[in-house]
Design a protein around this motif. Structure first.
Motif, PDB file in Angstrom:
ATOM      1  N   THR A  77       0.825  -1.154   0.037  1.00 19.45           N
ATOM      2  CA  THR A  77       0.004   0.182  -0.012  1.00 19.45           C
ATOM      3  C   THR A  77       0.774   1.213  -0.003  1.00 19.45           C
ATOM      4  O   THR A  77       0.121   2.356  -0.064  1.00 19.45           O
ATOM      5  N   MET A  78       2.423   1.112   0.091  1.00 19.10           N
ATOM      6  CA  MET A  78       3.084   2.349   0.217  1.00 19.10           C
ATOM      7  C   MET A  78       2.900   2.895  -1.410  1.00 19.10           C
ATOM      8  O   MET A  78       2.922   2.142  -2.339  1.00 19.10           O
ATOM      9  N   ARG A  79       3.448   4.300  -1.313  1.00 17.25           N
ATOM     10  CA  ARG A  79       3.373   4.875  -2.480  1.00 17.25           C
ATOM     11  C   ARG A  79       4.764   4.311  -3.343  1.00 17.25           C
ATOM     12  O   ARG A  79       5.515   4.144  -2.592  1.00 17.25           O
ATOM     13  N   THR A  80       4.752   4.162  -4.693  1.00 21.11           N
ATOM     14  CA  THR A  80       5.881   3.802  -5.280  1.00 21.11           C
ATOM     15  C   THR A  80       6.936   5.112  -5.354  1.00 21.11           C
ATOM     16  O   THR A  80       8.119   4.653  -5.945  1.00 21.11           O
ATOM     17  N   ASP A  81       6.521   6.315  -5.015  1.00 19.72           N
ATOM     18  CA  ASP A  81       7.692   7.299  -4.994  1.00 19.72           C
ATOM     19  C   ASP A  81       8.558   6.972  -3.277  1.00 19.72           C
ATOM     20  O   ASP A  81       9.360   7.925  -3.209  1.00 19.72           O
ATOM     21  N   GLU A  82       7.889   5.950  -3.025  1.00 23.23           N
ATOM     22  CA  GLU A  82       8.724   5.669  -1.255  1.00 23.23           C
ATOM     23  C   GLU A  82       9.439   4.392  -1.768  1.00 23.23           C
ATOM     24  O   GLU A  82       9.162   3.484  -2.393  1.00 23.23           O
ATOM     25  N   SER A  83      10.873   4.529  -0.908  1.00 24.65           N
ATOM     26  CA  SER A  83      11.596   3.577  -1.294  1.00 24.65           C
ATOM     27  C   SER A  83      11.082   2.176  -0.396  1.00 24.65           C
ATOM     28  O   SER A  83      10.809   2.322   0.838  1.00 24.65           O
ATOM     29  N   ALA A  84      10.887   1.123  -0.951  1.00 20.98           N
ATOM     30  CA  ALA A  84      10.470  -0.017  -0.066  1.00 20.98           C
ATOM     31  C   ALA A  84      11.523  -1.287   0.157  1.00 20.98           C
ATOM     32  O   ALA A  84      12.506  -1.402  -1.129  1.00 20.98           O
ATOM     33  N   GLU A  85      11.570  -2.050   1.249  1.00 23.05           N
ATOM     34  CA  GLU A  85      12.800  -2.747   1.464  1.00 23.05           C
ATOM     35  C   GLU A  85      12.673  -3.781   0.310  1.00 23.05           C
ATOM     36  O   GLU A  85      13.945  -4.476  -0.095  1.00 23.05           O
ATOM     37  N   TYR A  86      11.650  -4.404  -0.192  1.00 22.60           N
ATOM     38  CA  TYR A  86      11.554  -5.565  -0.984  1.00 22.60           C
ATOM     39  C   TYR A  86      12.586  -5.047  -2.353  1.00 22.60           C
ATOM     40  O   TYR A  86      12.929  -6.460  -2.948  1.00 22.60           O
ATOM     41  N   LEU A  87      12.555  -4.169  -2.754  1.00 27.41           N
ATOM     42  CA  LEU A  87      13.331  -3.335  -3.933  1.00 27.41           C
ATOM     43  C   LEU A  87      14.627  -4.119  -3.787  1.00 27.41           C
ATOM     44  O   LEU A  87      15.108  -4.274  -4.918  1.00 27.41           O
ATOM     45  N   VAL A  88      15.431  -3.933  -2.658  1.00 29.61           N
ATOM     46  CA  VAL A  88      16.710  -4.231  -2.579  1.00 29.61           C
ATOM     47  C   VAL A  88      17.049  -5.882  -2.984  1.00 29.61           C
ATOM     48  O   VAL A  88      18.002  -6.063  -3.973  1.00 29.61           O
ATOM     49  N   THR A  89      16.093  -6.812  -2.611  1.00 28.61           N
ATOM     50  CA  THR A  89      16.392  -8.066  -3.032  1.00 28.61           C
ATOM     51  C   THR A  89      16.013  -8.183  -4.621  1.00 28.61           C
ATOM     52  O   THR A  89      16.500  -9.230  -5.267  1.00 28.61           O
ATOM     53  N   VAL A  90      14.954  -7.386  -5.114  1.00 31.02           N
ATOM     54  CA  VAL A  90      14.510  -7.378  -6.567  1.00 31.02           C
ATOM     55  C   VAL A  90      15.833  -7.108  -7.104  1.00 31.02           C
ATOM     56  O   VAL A  90      16.173  -7.514  -8.288  1.00 31.02           O
ATOM     57  N   PHE A  91      16.226  -5.899  -7.054  1.00 35.81           N
ATOM     58  CA  PHE A  91      17.548  -5.531  -7.963  1.00 35.81           C
ATOM     59  C   PHE A  91      18.779  -6.334  -7.683  1.00 35.81           C
ATOM     60  O   PHE A  91      19.491  -6.523  -8.918  1.00 35.81           O
ATOM     61  N   ASP A  92      18.912  -6.957  -6.544  1.00 31.76           N
ATOM     62  CA  ASP A  92      19.896  -8.026  -6.522  1.00 31.76           C
ATOM     63  C   ASP A  92      19.892  -9.165  -7.609  1.00 31.76           C
ATOM     64  O   ASP A  92      20.852  -9.583  -8.099  1.00 31.76           O
ATOM     65  N   HIS A  93      18.517  -9.751  -7.415  1.00 31.96           N
ATOM     66  CA  HIS A  93      18.246 -10.787  -8.433  1.00 31.96           C
ATOM     67  C   HIS A  93      18.581 -10.209  -9.744  1.00 31.96           C
ATOM     68  O   HIS A  93      18.974 -10.936 -10.984  1.00 31.96           O
ATOM     69  N   MET A  94      18.073  -8.876 -10.176  1.00 28.69           N
ATOM     70  CA  MET A  94      18.060  -8.500 -11.419  1.00 28.69           C
ATOM     71  C   MET A  94      19.476  -8.487 -12.034  1.00 28.69           C
ATOM     72  O   MET A  94      19.820  -8.597 -13.103  1.00 28.69           O
ATOM     73  N   GLU A  95      20.471  -7.858 -11.122  1.00 26.69           N
ATOM     74  CA  GLU A  95      21.805  -7.665 -11.181  1.00 26.69           C
ATOM     75  C   GLU A  95      22.301  -9.024 -11.737  1.00 26.69           C
ATOM     76  O   GLU A  95      23.152  -8.977 -12.669  1.00 26.69           O
ATOM     77  N   ARG A  96      22.179 -10.096 -11.024  1.00 22.24           N
ATOM     78  CA  ARG A  96      22.730 -11.422 -11.082  1.00 22.24           C
ATOM     79  C   ARG A  96      22.167 -12.021 -12.540  1.00 22.24           C
ATOM     80  O   ARG A  96      23.047 -12.695 -13.272  1.00 22.24           O
ATOM     81  N   VAL A  97      21.082 -11.634 -12.951  1.00 22.95           N
ATOM     82  CA  VAL A  97      20.558 -12.098 -14.214  1.00 22.95           C
ATOM     83  C   VAL A  97      21.407 -11.448 -15.092  1.00 22.95           C
ATOM     84  O   VAL A  97      21.848 -12.100 -16.372  1.00 22.95           O
ATOM     85  N   ARG A 129       1.186   2.930  -6.182  1.00 26.19           N
ATOM     86  CA  ARG A 129       1.190   2.032  -5.072  1.00 26.19           C
ATOM     87  C   ARG A 129       2.052   0.746  -5.198  1.00 26.19           C
ATOM     88  O   ARG A 129       2.182   0.513  -6.608  1.00 26.19           O
ATOM     89  N   HIS A 130       2.892   0.208  -4.339  1.00 25.95           N
ATOM     90  CA  HIS A 130       3.555  -0.880  -4.754  1.00 25.95           C
ATOM     91  C   HIS A 130       3.048  -1.994  -5.152  1.00 25.95           C
ATOM     92  O   HIS A 130       3.432  -3.013  -5.732  1.00 25.95           O
ATOM     93  N   PHE A 131       1.638  -2.198  -4.812  1.00 26.95           N
ATOM     94  CA  PHE A 131       0.653  -3.214  -5.300  1.00 26.95           C
ATOM     95  C   PHE A 131       0.997  -3.386  -6.646  1.00 26.95           C
ATOM     96  O   PHE A 131       1.083  -4.484  -7.261  1.00 26.95           O
ATOM     97  N   PHE A 132       0.934  -2.308  -7.559  1.00 27.35           N
ATOM     98  CA  PHE A 132       1.089  -2.353  -8.832  1.00 27.35           C
ATOM     99  C   PHE A 132       2.370  -2.718  -9.369  1.00 27.35           C
ATOM    100  O   PHE A 132       2.398  -3.339 -10.385  1.00 27.35           O
ATOM    101  N   PRO A 206      -5.587   3.273 -11.165  1.00 25.35           N
ATOM    102  CA  PRO A 206      -6.914   2.971 -10.425  1.00 25.35           C
ATOM    103  C   PRO A 206      -6.217   2.797  -9.018  1.00 25.35           C
ATOM    104  O   PRO A 206      -4.972   2.212  -8.849  1.00 25.35           O
ATOM    105  N   ARG A 207      -6.957   2.700  -7.768  1.00 24.65           N
ATOM    106  CA  ARG A 207      -6.682   2.360  -6.552  1.00 24.65           C
ATOM    107  C   ARG A 207      -6.525   1.048  -6.566  1.00 24.65           C
ATOM    108  O   ARG A 207      -7.184   0.305  -6.992  1.00 24.65           O
ATOM    109  N   PRO A 208      -5.388   0.363  -5.588  1.00 26.01           N
ATOM    110  CA  PRO A 208      -5.396  -1.150  -5.413  1.00 26.01           C
ATOM    111  C   PRO A 208      -6.596  -1.420  -4.671  1.00 26.01           C
ATOM    112  O   PRO A 208      -7.270  -0.973  -3.998  1.00 26.01           O
ATOM    113  N   PRO A 209      -6.866  -2.800  -5.106  1.00 20.45           N
ATOM    114  CA  PRO A 209      -8.336  -3.262  -4.430  1.00 20.45           C
ATOM    115  C   PRO A 209      -7.808  -3.627  -2.986  1.00 20.45           C
ATOM    116  O   PRO A 209      -6.720  -3.595  -2.658  1.00 20.45           O
TER     117      PRO A 209
END
Length: 218
Positions: A77-97, A129-132, A206-209
Motif C-alpha cells: 500500500t506504500m506509494r511507489t515514490d517511497e523506497s520499499a525494502e523488498y526492492l533491494v532483493t529485487v534489484f540484486d536478483h536482476m543484477e545477477r540475471v 502503489r507498490h501493489f501495482f 486505479p486504486r489498489p483493491p
C-alpha cells in the motif's frame, strides 16, 4: 649443347616433384582439418558457457518470482515514490540475471533480456502503489523466463507479449511526463507552459483493491 638426362635421373626428379606436391596437399588437408576442429571446439565451448549462463539466469528469475509473490502486507500500500525494502532483493536478483546473460553468445537474446530488465526498472509507471509495482515485476519476470526457456529448447525467440508492449509504452509515457514535470518545476514561467499541459498530470492509475496480497492483482 644440351646434356642428355639419364632416364633414371628423370624418373627420380619426377618422383621427387610428385612427393613435394603430395606433401603440400597433405599439409593443406591437415591444416584445414585442424582449423575446422578448432572452430567446432570453440562453438561447443561457447554453447556450454551459454547453457550454464541461461541456467543461472533462470534460477535467479524463478527465485525472484517466488519472492515477489510473497510480498504482502503494508508494503504493497506504500506509494511507489517511497523506497520499499523488498526492492533491494529485487534489484540484486536482476543484477545477477544481467551478469549471467552477458555470457550468452546470442546477441539477440542478450539485447532482448537487457530491454526487459530496463522495463522492470521502470516499475513506478505501473501505478502509485507498490501493489501495482509488484504485479509489474512479476509479469516481466515471467516474460523473461519464457524467453530464456525458448532459448534452452532451441526454439525461435518469442515476440513480446501484448501486455509487455503495453508496459513498454507506459514506461515511455511515464518518463516523458516525469521529465516535463521536472522542467515545469525548474521554469514555471507561464510563457513557457503550453496551455494544453496546464491540466496535465502524471499518468493516473486505479486504486489498489482491498486486501494485502498481490495474487489478486488485475
Amino acid at each position: 649443347m644440351m646434356i642428355a638426362m639419364q632416364p633414371e635421373v628423370l624418373s627420380g626428379l619426377i618422383g621427387f616433384g610428385g612427393a613435394l606436391v603430395g606433401g603440400a596437399t597433405s599439409l593443406g588437408g591437415v591444416w584445414l582439418t585442424l582449423s575446422h576442429q578448432k572452430k567446432q571446439t570453440r562453438e561447443t565451448r561457447l554453447q556450454e558457457i551459454g547453457q550454464v549462463a541461461v541456467d543461472e539466469a533462470l534460477n535467479e528469475l524463478i527465485t525472484l518470482g517466488e519472492f515477489l509473490k510473497s510480498v504482502r502486507g503494508e508494503v504493497v500500500t506504500m506509494r511507489t515514490d517511497e523506497s520499499a525494502e523488498y526492492l533491494v532483493t529485487v534489484f540484486d536478483h536482476m543484477e545477477r540475471v544481467q551478469r549471467a546473460v552477458a555470457r550468452i553468445p546470442d546477441r539477440d537474446l542478450r539485447t532482448r533480456v537487457r530491454d526487459l530488465l530496463v522495463i522492470m526498472r521502470k516499475f513506478r509507471a505501473a501505478g502509485v502503489r507498490h501493489f501495482f509495482a509488484v504485479s509489474w515485476l512479476v509479469e516481466l519476470a515471467d516474460e523473461l523466463t519464457e524467453l530464456l526457456s525458448a532459448y534452452i529448447r532451441s526454439d525461435p525467440l518469442p515476440p513480446l507479449s501484448a501486455r509487455t508492449e503495453e508496459k513498454q509504452q507506459r514506461a515511455i509515457q511515464y518518463e516523458l511526463a516525469q521529465r516535463r514535470h521536472f522542467e515545469l518545476m525548474q521554469d514555471p514561467d507561464p510563457a513557457n507552459i503550453d496551455p494544453r499541459e496546464q491540466s496535465a498530470d502524471l499518468p493516473r492509475h486505479p486504486r489498489p483493491p482491498s486486501g494485502d496480497g498481490v495474487g489478486s492483482a488485475p
